[in-house]
Design a protein around this motif. Sequence first.
Motif, PDB file in Angstrom:
ATOM      1  N   UNK A   1       0.830  -1.206   0.000  1.00  0.00           N
ATOM      2  CA  UNK A   1       0.000   0.000   0.000  1.00  0.00           C
ATOM      3  C   UNK A   1       0.863   1.253   0.000  1.00  0.00           C
ATOM      4  N   UNK A   2       1.926   1.235   0.804  1.00  0.00           N
ATOM      5  CA  UNK A   2       2.824   2.391   0.864  1.00  0.00           C
ATOM      6  C   UNK A   2       3.520   2.603  -0.474  1.00  0.00           C
ATOM      7  N   UNK A   3       3.923   1.503  -1.100  1.00  0.00           N
ATOM      8  CA  UNK A   3       4.581   1.622  -2.407  1.00  0.00           C
ATOM      9  C   UNK A   3       3.621   2.162  -3.463  1.00  0.00           C
ATOM     10  N   UNK A   4       2.385   1.731  -3.404  1.00  0.00           N
ATOM     11  CA  UNK A   4       1.373   2.213  -4.349  1.00  0.00           C
ATOM     12  C   UNK A   4       1.256   3.733  -4.290  1.00  0.00           C
ATOM     13  N   UNK A   5       1.145   4.259  -3.081  1.00  0.00           N
ATOM     14  CA  UNK A   5       1.000   5.713  -2.915  1.00  0.00           C
ATOM     15  C   UNK A   5       2.231   6.439  -3.444  1.00  0.00           C
ATOM     16  N   UNK A   6       3.412   5.974  -3.068  1.00  0.00           N
ATOM     17  CA  UNK A   6       4.643   6.649  -3.477  1.00  0.00           C
ATOM     18  C   UNK A   6       4.863   6.547  -4.983  1.00  0.00           C
ATOM     19  N   UNK A   7       4.648   5.336  -5.543  1.00  0.00           N
ATOM     20  CA  UNK A   7       4.897   5.158  -6.983  1.00  0.00           C
ATOM     21  C   UNK A   7       3.950   6.024  -7.807  1.00  0.00           C
ATOM     22  N   UNK A   8       2.670   6.033  -7.436  1.00  0.00           N
ATOM     23  CA  UNK A   8       1.715   6.829  -8.203  1.00  0.00           C
ATOM     24  C   UNK A   8       2.003   8.318  -8.077  1.00  0.00           C
ATOM     25  N   UNK A   9       2.374   8.783  -6.908  1.00  0.00           N
ATOM     26  CA  UNK A   9       2.737  10.198  -6.740  1.00  0.00           C
ATOM     27  C   UNK A   9       3.911  10.553  -7.642  1.00  0.00           C
ATOM     28  N   UNK A  10       4.901   9.674  -7.659  1.00  0.00           N
ATOM     29  CA  UNK A  10       6.079   9.900  -8.509  1.00  0.00           C
ATOM     30  C   UNK A  10       5.704   9.886  -9.984  1.00  0.00           C
ATOM     31  N   UNK A  11       4.919   8.911 -10.396  1.00  0.00           N
ATOM     32  CA  UNK A  11       4.580   8.762 -11.810  1.00  0.00           C
ATOM     33  C   UNK A  11       3.763   9.952 -12.303  1.00  0.00           C
ATOM     34  N   UNK A  12       2.768  10.377 -11.544  1.00  0.00           N
ATOM     35  CA  UNK A  12       1.964  11.535 -11.934  1.00  0.00           C
ATOM     36  C   UNK A  12       2.832  12.789 -12.022  1.00  0.00           C
ATOM     37  N   UNK A  13       3.672  12.994 -11.009  1.00  0.00           N
ATOM     38  CA  UNK A  13       4.509  14.191 -10.973  1.00  0.00           C
ATOM     39  C   UNK A  13       5.435  14.267 -12.177  1.00  0.00           C
ATOM     40  N   UNK A  14       6.074  13.159 -12.516  1.00  0.00           N
ATOM     41  CA  UNK A  14       6.993  13.155 -13.650  1.00  0.00           C
ATOM     42  C   UNK A  14       6.252  13.290 -14.979  1.00  0.00           C
ATOM     43  N   UNK A  15       5.140  12.592 -15.115  1.00  0.00           N
ATOM     44  CA  UNK A  15       4.380  12.650 -16.369  1.00  0.00           C
ATOM     45  C   UNK A  15       3.796  14.040 -16.592  1.00  0.00           C
ATOM     46  N   UNK A  16       3.388  14.694 -15.514  1.00  0.00           N
ATOM     47  CA  UNK A  16       2.756  16.008 -15.616  1.00  0.00           C
ATOM     48  C   UNK A  16       3.736  17.135 -15.924  1.00  0.00           C
TER      49      UNK A  16
END
Length: 207
Positions: free
Chosen positions: A75-90
Motif C-alpha cells: 500500500x505504501x509503495x502504491x502511494x509513493x509510486x503513483x505520486x512519482x509517476x503523476x509528478x513526472x508525467x505532468x
Amino acid sequence: MSGLTWENVRSTFNVMNTSTTNTREKILATAEQLIYQNGIQATGMDLLVKTSGVARKSIYRYFATKDEVAAAALNARDVRWMDWFRSESNKADTPEARILNMFDVLKGWFESEGFRGCAFINTAGEVGDSEDPIRLIAKLHKQKLLDYTLGLCEQLGIADPQALANQLLILMEGAITVARVMGDYSAAESAKAVAQLILEERLRSSS
C-alpha cells in the motif's frame, strides 16, 4: 524527454533511506525492499528481522502476521509510486504530451538501478485467490494508473476516452512486462510509438 533523472528515480525508490527512523516505517521500508527483490513467499519473518534489525516481538506489536506486513508495505509503495509517476508525467505541457511522456517516464524507471518490474504484477502472480488482499492491492494500483490515464484522455476532447485509456494501459503494462522479462528497456519507446499512432488517429477522427 521529461525532467526525469536516474538519480531522482533511485532516490524515489530508495526505501532504506536513513530518514526512516520510525520503527513501523522501518519495518515497512525493509519489507517493501525485500518483497520487491525476492517476492512475498521468499520474504519470511526471519529475513525481515535480520534485515531490518527490528526484533520479532516489536514487529508483531505493529502487525499480526507477515501478510499484514506485506499488504501495508505494498500500500505504501502504491502511494509513493503513483505520486512519482503523476509528478513526472505532468511535467509535459499538454494532455497529449503528458500521455506520451508517460512512456518516457517508464523508460527512466526501467533504466534505474534495481528495476525488477512492477511490484504489483510480481506479487499478484504469487497469489492464487482473486480476493486475497495482495491481489486487491495490485488491482487498485492498476485502477489508479488507469484513472490517471483516463483523466488525460478526457482532456483531449475525443469520443470515448475510456477506450483510449484502456489501450494505453495495455501498452504500458506490456512495456513493463517486456522490460522485466526480456530485459529490453526500449520496450517503452516501442509502446510510445504505438501510442502516438493511436493518438494521432483518435485526434484526427475527432476533429
